[in-house]
Design a protein around this motif. Structure first.
Motif, short mmCIF file in Angstrom:
data_model
loop_
_atom_site.label_atom_id
_atom_site.label_comp_id
_atom_site.label_asym_id
_atom_site.label_seq_id
_atom_site.Cartn_x
_atom_site.Cartn_y
_atom_site.Cartn_z
N VAL A 178 51.00 1.42 -18.03
CA VAL A 178 49.52 1.19 -16.68
C VAL A 178 49.71 0.06 -16.91
O VAL A 178 50.22 -1.36 -17.10
CB VAL A 178 48.49 1.42 -18.00
N HIS A 179 48.59 -0.74 -15.50
CA HIS A 179 48.27 -1.28 -15.35
C HIS A 179 46.56 -1.94 -15.11
O HIS A 179 45.60 -0.87 -15.00
CB HIS A 179 48.28 -2.11 -14.04
N CYS A 236 46.74 -9.35 -15.16
CA CYS A 236 46.89 -7.68 -15.42
C CYS A 236 46.46 -7.33 -16.89
O CYS A 236 47.50 -8.31 -17.75
CB CYS A 236 48.37 -7.10 -14.95
N ALA A 262 47.05 -5.53 -18.86
CA ALA A 262 48.02 -4.39 -19.75
C ALA A 262 49.63 -5.05 -19.89
O ALA A 262 50.44 -5.86 -19.14
CB ALA A 262 48.19 -3.11 -19.57
N CYS A 278 52.50 -4.91 -19.10
CA CYS A 278 53.71 -3.75 -18.28
C CYS A 278 54.88 -4.10 -17.38
O CYS A 278 55.16 -3.11 -17.87
CB CYS A 278 52.51 -3.57 -16.61
N HIS A 307 55.01 -9.63 -16.59
CA HIS A 307 53.74 -9.50 -16.20
C HIS A 307 52.94 -10.27 -16.71
O HIS A 307 52.11 -10.25 -15.93
CB HIS A 307 53.14 -8.75 -17.50
N MET A 312 51.80 -11.37 -12.98
CA MET A 312 50.62 -10.72 -12.79
C MET A 312 49.10 -11.09 -12.47
O MET A 312 49.18 -10.73 -13.29
CB MET A 312 51.07 -8.70 -13.03
CU LIG Z 1 50.39 -4.90 -14.87
#
Ligand SMILES: [Cu+2]
Lengths: 159, 659
Positions: free
Chosen positions: B589-590, B626, B628, B630, B634, B637
């Protein structure tokens, strides 16, 4: 606890240990074509053409099938382009020339079994170390992977 | 697709043996009896790491408004499905897609009280297509699909106050039922004195038809009944499958101090409704259409924004106006709470909350009594049957305050008893209590695996209790509500586990995991993403302005957003960030969070598009990232949005990747 019960528990324990050893293996439930192998020794085919659902050479005509190219492009734009460039590196390697580096079977296996490739194939392992992001399985079916190959071949020939 | 590995009983026993032996080896033998008990119980609930439970358990959230999912017997929490309350974990009720689910004729309601989940059935057995659950306060029913484990539809019920006798399904999910706990006036917004109760107030029993393909609900008709409190309901099965049964209390028609005033009559009623006949009467045009405002909220496609379909009328059947008999009252002692039907469909068990016995009616006796005209009186056209004619037995000495009953399919019933805080097991043959066990503390509902169906595989029983007190480490003046897991496979009930839950579970359901694991979705397929603002080709990422409204079509992949540099947003704009998670891998998930956004965050699942509405009020640079974890990158992000003054001439621009 009585001695008898204790003994029976130990019998249970040894049975358990035995059962545990008998288990193992892969029961991952990826609803995908992924078939992660754990064999250290790869066959010659696997070394050359990758690990995954494609286990023998496929027929690839010299002539490009334009219908397949269109289908492949559509899938590529939806499921690959956010990570790959045709020219130059992005999240993953440049793909405009990938058909010069790899066989059709190799590319298809990479698409269909990316984690198997990066875990167990020397080329995949090297790529993962370089890019530090795991390419995901993008829910692509075998015939769709074939179409992507056609798209990549077409690009390669015309650019 | 490969099959999920489901825990076998043998595996369980072996695993448990391991724990028992390990416990012995490491800690020695504390006391003979205690060791034995704990060891046996531990081995029965032990599910080894990586192994799966045998059952999915679905527990209502009560005042949390949600539905939690548990693995049984390990009693591990698998998930909380948000239903009637906003959920900061998933963005449910905050995202633009899900907000419309909360609309009602009273406006946006962010928090309700969920009570009784019920899994859809085929031939009286749980089939795992959907699970329904009721909102008690602002009366609604929700449908959750068991592919995505997400709420897909919410239907409001008019003329209802406290939709408590809900959301139970009929044998083939022809209908989901609703029943009003409070009687209220039918006419919308009618302003009358409260003491006009007996004249102006009426009860409503709702019959919601379910589309067998899509699961979509439609309020087919409501039955107008005397102004009592309708407490719980259950559909019949087998021979009684065409009937549903509702308990009533407050036949005294009290509207104040019910505690005393509604506890006077020795008997209240179980209402037996022949729903098939009622539906025929409606079809033949015997119903009356009246105006009523209520919301039906659902998704038209696989994805997108839930829509609000505002209804303006409902069909009613009024027992005072219709000559045909389709509803009967069975006198039942005393303020009965639950009404539960045994697996054969013959016994109708009332939870006589204030009674000294558990009354058990016989369905075949009831039919006979109707045929023989064993009628005591008529109330608003409803025949009241003779108690002695319908009763099959009374379970003596059940404890104080019997509430709910489920069945093991081996001839026994299990009733939760609130005041004496215990569960009693009794025989459906002799109506005698054969076993009893303590509940910790003050038990409400109980649930047996399959115990409300025609085919219980009665391995486990869950007791849902109302107060924890000293059961766990204390966590302040308000503790989480407990549940107890019992093994009921033997002659005697055995307590296995006692664990805290989420919210206040009123009722629960369980289904064998192997019935549904194969249908559970792992991703939203991109090819099927029909969201009007989805980003299906990354090359189409863009920002569009329409007046003061700005739409950002953004893509998320490990480990970047596109676009991630945006300029030309202005104070006073309403900005919609439509984030499509372009991953097609299970469980990746993001999320997106923007500094200062007053509407929380969103978290799209793989292949899903979710929309965050943002109304920036100050100029400046707004970081977003982001939420999550991920991927390894990450923390990379992230992005920036520049917000300029209302009258600035900064052009709309978006970029990714060129520094
Ligand atoms: Cu992400």
């Amino acid at each position: 606890m009585s001695f008898l019960k204790l003994v029976s528990r130990f019998v249970l324990l040894s049975t358990l240990l035995f059962a545990l050893q008998a288990c193992g293996g892969d029961d991952s439930d990826q609803r995908s074509a992924q078939t992660e192998t754990e064999e250290p020794g790869l066959t010659e085919f696997e070394l050359e053409h990758g690990i995954g659902p494609i286990t023998e050479r496929i027929e690839v005509d010299d002539e490009i099938d334009q219908e397949l190219v269109t289908q492949g492009r559509n899938i590529y734009e939806m499921k690959c382009e956010m990570c790959h460039n045709m020219e130059g590196r992005m999240v993953g390697p440049e793909l405009g020339n990938v058909m010069e580096r790899r066989s059709a079977e190799f590319v298809m296996n990479f698409i269909l079994n990316p984690s198997g490739m990066t875990n167990n194939h020397p080329v995949g392992q090297e790529l993962l170390q370089e890019y530090m992001t795991s390419m995901p399985f993008q829910n692509v079916k075998e015939d769709e992977a074939r179409a992507i190959v056609e798209f990549l071949r077409d690009y390669n020939q015309n650019n | 697709m490969k099959k999920q590995k489901t825990k076998t009983l043998r595996g369980l026993l072996l695993g448990g043996g391991f724990v028992a032996v390990a416990a012995f080896l490491f800690t020695g033998c504390p006391s003979q009896q205690g060791m034995m008990d704990t060891g046996d119980a531990a081995q029965k609930v032990y599910v080894a790491p990586g192994e799966h439970d045998e059952y999915y358990g679905f527990f209502s959230g009560g005042y949390s408004g949600q539905l939690s999912v548990w693995g049984l017997p390990s009693s591990r929490l698998l998930k909380v499905i948000p239903v009637f309350s906003q959920d900061p974990e998933t963005g449910y009720g905050y995202s633009e897609e899900t907000k419309p689910l909360f609309e009602t004729s009273y406006g946006f309601i962010p928090w309700d009280d969920s009570h009784h989940p019920h899994i859809s059935q085929t031939d009286g057995d749980a089939d795992g297509r959907w699970i329904f659950i009721n909102a008690n306060n602002t009366p609604r029913i929700a449908r959750i699909d068991l592919e995505t484990f997400e709420t897909k539809e919410i239907l409001e019920l008019p003329n209802t106050g406290g939709n408590h006798a809900s959301s139970f399904v009929t044998s083939n999910t022809e209908y989901v039922i609703g029943g009003t706990r409070f009687s209220i006036p039918y006419e919308t917004d009618l302003d009358v004195p409260i003491d006009s109760y007996s004249d102006e107030f009426r009860g409503a029993l709702s019959f919601i038809a379910v589309d067998q393909e899509t699961g979509m609900m439609d309020l087919d008709f409501q039955i107008v009944v005397p102004p009592y409190n309708y407490d719980l309901g259950r559909a019949g099965k087998g021979p009684s499958a065409d009937w549903v049964f509702f308990t009533t209390y407050n036949t005294e028609e009290a509207h104040t101090m019910l505690e005393v005033n509604a506890s006077r009559n020795d008997k209240d009623f179980i209402a037996a409704v022949n729903w098939r006949k009622a539906a025929e009467l409606v079809e033949q045009g015997h119903g009356e259409t009246i105006s009523a405002e209520y919301y039906h909220n659902y998704y038209e496609g696989k994805q997108g924004y839930a829509i609000n379909d505002v209804k303006d009328q409902v069909t009613i059947l009024d027992t005072r106006e219709i000559d045909d008999e389709f509803i009967y009252y069975l006198p039942t002692p005393k303020s009965p709470h639950g009404v539960d039907i045994d697996p054969t469909g013959e016994f109708i068990v009332g939870g006589g909350k204030l009674a000294t016995v558990i009354p058990v009616h016989s369905f075949s006796n009831m039919l006979q009594a109707i045929e023989d005209g064993e009628i005591e009186e008529y109330i608003d056209g409803i025949p009241v049957l003779n108690y002695d004619a319908t009763i099959a037995g009374e379970v003596e000495n059940p404890g104080l305050g019997p509430l709910h009953t489920e069945f093991d399919g081996r001839g026994y019933a299990y009733t939760s008893v609130y005041i004496s805080s215990e569960i009693v097991k009794w025989s459906l043959e002799t109506f005698e209590v054969v076993d009893r066990i303590d509940a910790y503390y003050s038990i409400g509902h109980l649930m047996i695996t399959g115990g409300d169906t025609v085919d219980p595989d009665a391995q486990y029983m869950i007791g849902l209790t109302k107060t924890a007190k000293d059961r766990y480490l204390p966590t302040g003046p308000k503790q989480n509500h407990p549940a107890q897991l019992y093994d009921i496979s033997g002659d005697r009930m055995e307590l296995l586990l006692d664990f805290p839950t989420i919210g206040e579970p009123h009722y629960a359901q369980a289904i064998r995991a192997d019935k549904i694991v194969d249908q559970v979705a792992q991703i939203y397929e991109m090819e099927e993403n029909d969201h009007p603002h989805a980003l299906l080709r990354i090359a189409d990422n863009r920002v569009e302005r329409e007046g003061n409204t700005v739409h950002i079509y953004m893509g998320a992949t490990r480990s970047h957003f596109r676009p991630d540099n945006i300029e030309g947003i202005k104070v006073g704009d309403t900005v919609y960030i439509h984030l499509t998670n372009l991953e097609q891998e299970w469980d990746v998930v993001h999320g997106v969070a923007i500094k200062g956004a007053n509407n929380a965050e969103i978290l799209p699942a793989p292949g899903q598009t979710k929309t965050l509405k943002w109304e920036p009020t100050r100029t400046g640079i707004y970081p977003f990232y982001c939420t999550a974890f991920c991927s390894a990158l990450h923390q990379e992000m992230q992005g920036y949005i520049r917000v300029s003054a209302e009258d600035s001439d900064v052009d709309l621009a978006w970029r990714t990747g060129t520094n």
